[in-house]
Enzyme design. Structure first.
Site, PDB file in Angstrom:
ATOM      1  N   HIS A  85       0.825  -1.217   0.000  1.00  0.00           N
ATOM      2  CA  HIS A  85       0.000   0.000   0.000  1.00  0.00           C
ATOM      3  C   HIS A  85       0.852   1.258   0.000  1.00  0.00           C
ATOM      4  CE1 HIS A  85      -3.405  -2.550   0.835  1.00  0.00           C
ATOM      5  NE2 HIS A  85      -2.870  -2.972   1.965  1.00  0.00           N
ATOM      6  N   THR A 186      -6.115   6.843   7.635  1.00  0.00           N
ATOM      7  CA  THR A 186      -6.671   7.032   6.289  1.00  0.00           C
ATOM      8  C   THR A 186      -6.687   5.734   5.489  1.00  0.00           C
ATOM      9  OG1 THR A 186      -4.538   7.637   5.315  1.00  0.00           O
ATOM     10  CG2 THR A 186      -5.851   9.426   6.258  1.00  0.00           C
TER      11      THR A 186
END
Ligand SMILES: *[C@@H]1O[C@H](CO)[C@@H](O)[C@H](O)[C@H]1NC(C)=O
Length: 314
Positions: A85, A186
C-alpha cells in the site's frame, strides 16, 4: 503531501498494521467499499479532509511541535518495507514529539503519492488544493536516504535495513504553524483515534525525486506475473461533519498562497492603472474640449470683430 503523513499517522499510538481483509484504492475493494468490512471507515470523524481556511479557528495556545531525538536517532538500523500500500519506515522509540497533549513516541513513517503527469497525491487538501508533494528544482538530499533504496523493495512484502539518518531533515522548516483536528487512520481499519497535525508549510523535494517515488514500486508480490504499479495511494477527502479544525497561527490574509498574492498584487496594480488611465484620458478630453471651445471663442470673436470692422467700413 509528504510531511502530513510522517507526522500524524507516523506518531499516533493508533497505528494498525492491517493484515486483515484485502483492500485497494480503486476497483471492487476500493475506498468506497472499505466500510463494508471496516465499520469505522464509514464513521463521522474520518480523515483526510479538505481544510477550508475560512472555517478554521485560531487557537494561539497551540505550541510549536518539538521533535526529540530526530537528528541522531541512535545506532539501530531502520527497516524499510513495501507493504503493498505504501513504503513504510520503522522508527525507534528514542524519537518522540512534544508540543502535543501527551508525548508521542515515533513508530513509523510512510508516504502517499499520485502518479506521473497527474495532479494530486496528497491526502489532505487546503481550500480544495491538492499537492503532489511540493516539487522544485532543488533536491532534498534527506529523502535520498529512502528513495535510493526503493530499488531493493520494488515488490510487496519486500524489506531491507537502512542506516539511521537525520529524520528532522524530512520535515518542513516551520513547525510552529499547523492545523490540528481529530480524525482517523486514512487506511482500513480507519480507527477514529488520530490527533492530526497538518503543517502549513510543505516539505520540498525535486521533480526527479518525486518521479522515483511514483515509478519505483509495485503493489504486487514478486511472484506475480502481472506487476501492478504502486501509485495513487491516497484516500479522497472525507466530510468534516461536526468537527472543528484549529490552527496554531492566525489564518488571515497570510493564508493566501504565493500565487494568490501575485494575482492580488497584479490585479490591484492593474485596477489602479486602469483607473489612472481612465482619469488621465477623461481629463485630457475635457482639456482638449476646453481648448477647442477657447479656439472657437477666439475664432468667433475675431470673426465678429471682422464683421464689426466691416460694418464700420462704409
Ligand atoms: C479532540 O477530541 C477530544 C475528545 O472529545 C477533545 O477533548 C479535544 O479538544 C479534541 N481536539 C480537537 C483538536 O478538536
Amino acid at each position: 503531501m509528504l510531511l502530513t503523513l510522517i507526522l500524524l499517522q507516523g506518531f499516533s499510538h493508533a497505528l494498525a498494521a492491517n493484515h486483515g481483509s484485502h483492500w485497494t484504492y480503486k476497483g471492487p475493494h476500493g475506498q468506497v467499499h472499505w466500510s463494508d468490512d471496516h465499520l469505522d471507515c464509514g464513521g463521522q470523524a474520518q480523515s483526510p479532509i479538505d481544510i477550508q481556511t475560512k472555517s478554521v479557528r485560531h487557537n494561539p495556545a497551540l505550541p510549536p511541535i518539538e521533535p526529540q531525538g530526530y537528528r541522531s536517532p541512535g545506532d539501530g538500523a531502520f527497516t524499510l518495507l513495501n507493504n503493498g500500500h505504501t513504503v513504510e519506515m520503522s522508527l525507534p522509540p528514542s524519537m518522540s514529539l512534544r508540543g502535543l497533549p501527551q508525548t508521542y513516541v515515533a513508530v513509523q513513517l510512510h508516504f502517499h503519492w499520485g502518479s506521473r503527469g497527474q495532479a494530486g497525491g496528497s491526502e489532505h487538501q487546503v481550500n480544495g488544493e491538492t499537492f503532489p508533494a511540493e516539487v522544485g528544482n532543488v533536491a532534498n538530499p534527506a529523502y535520498d536516504n529512502i528513495l535510493d533504496r526503493l530499488k531493493n523493495i520494488q515488490h510487496a512484502g519486500q524489506k531491507i535495513s537502512i542506516p539511521p539518518f537525520d529524520i528532522h531533515e524530512l520535515l518542513p522548516g516551520q513547525l510552529g504553524h499547523y492545523f490540528r483536528y481529530n480524525g482517523s487512520l486514512t487506511t482500513p481499519p480507519c480507527s477514529q483515534n488520530v490527533l492530526w497535525t497538518v503543517f502549513r508549510q510543505r516539505a520540498r523535494i525535486s521533480a526527479s525525486q518525486l518521479e522515483r517515488l511514483q515509478g519505483g514500486l509495485y503493489s504486487t508480490k514478486v511472484a506475480n506475473s502481472l506487476p501492478v504499479p504502486l501509485v495513487d495511494n491516497y484516500r479522497a477527502p472525507q466530510l468534516l461533519n461536526q468537527r472543528v479544525v484549529f490552527s496554531s497561527f492566525p489564518v488571515g490574509p497570510s493564508a493566501y498562497s504565493a500565487g494568490e498574492i501575485v494575482a492580488i498584487v497584479f490585479g490591484t496594480l492593474f485596477g489602479c492603472l486602469s483607473i489612472f488611465l481612465t482619469i488621465h484620458f477623461v481629463v485630457k478630453r475635457i482639456r482638449m474640449k476646453r481648448i477647442r471651445e477657447q479656439k472657437d471663442v477666439v475664432f468667433k470673436s475675431s470673426s465678429r470683430r471682422a464683421v464689426s470692422g466691416n460694418s464700420h467700413r462704409p
